[in-house]
Design a protein around this motif. Structure first.
Motif: not given
Length: 210
Positions: A145-150
């Protein structure tokens, strides 16, 4: 009408979590899209049932693949079941799926994401390296989720949020220009940060620190 493929070991008549959720998602999407499911042998509460290899239910075409059914209480039995089930789904997907179609893959069984990866290699499919945005079904705090969001390369849906996932797939399908922009970013991220070499180095560094 756009076509969506769903690959999952479990589907109707299965009533456990993954099978039930995927069935509801497919039937919801079938109201507006052409939806086809490639799944394993029919089960209910993980007990095999006799169902046709092909049937249509609530507008969803269901293709059932056969695999071994060894006792899951034995380690090697589970492994063989896992391999044969995933291989049969891969074989059917290679025959049926076409370039440019949308594929939704779950992580049950664990080999299915690798099935999607093989499809990508053989038919230029999916996810970051293929220049496609990601719909991540993951907890908000997870690394994915962090990768997709960032990186701004897709959307995040909380596990269990069936309607949220359906709405996100519909939104992505209806906004091809936005998907293209995210896909370009995803391809750049994959080639610059998530190659097999970089992943291998990261694991080596991790094991040295343990």
């Amino acid at each position: 009408m756009k076509r969506i493929w769903i690959l999952s070991e479990l589907y109707f008549p299965e009533q456990t979590s993954t099978g039930h959720i995927l069935t509801k998602i497919a039937e919801g999407l079938a109201e507006e899209y052409e939806v086809k499911v490639i799944t394993g042998a029919a089960t209910n509460f993980l007990i095999r049932e006799k169902r046709p290899k092909y049937e249509v239910r609530y507008g969803v075409e269901i293709f059932r693949c056969q695999g071994t059914a060894f006792n899951k209480n034995f380690f090697w039995g589970r492994i063989v079941n896992l391999i044969t089930g995933s291989t049969s789904i891969l074989w059917k997907a290679l025959q049926a799926c076409k370039y440019g179609e949308i594929i939704l893959v779950v992580t049950n069984p664990p080999l299915l994401p690798f099935v999607a990866l093989i499809l990508r290699w053989l038919k230029k499919y999916n996810q970051m390296a293929a220049g496609k945005p990601i719909i991540a079904v993951a907890d908000d705090w997870s690394e994915l989720a962090e990768v997709v969001r960032e990186e701004e390369i897709g959307w995040i849906v909380k596990p269990g949020d069936i309607q949220g996932l359906v709405n996100t797939i519909k939104f992505a399908s209806d906004h091809p220009e936005l998907c293209l922009q995210m896909g370009v970013k995803a391809a750049k991220v994959a080639s610059s940060k998530y190659t097999f070499t970089q992943t291998d180095q990261a694991y080596k560094k991790l094991f040295k620190e343990i």
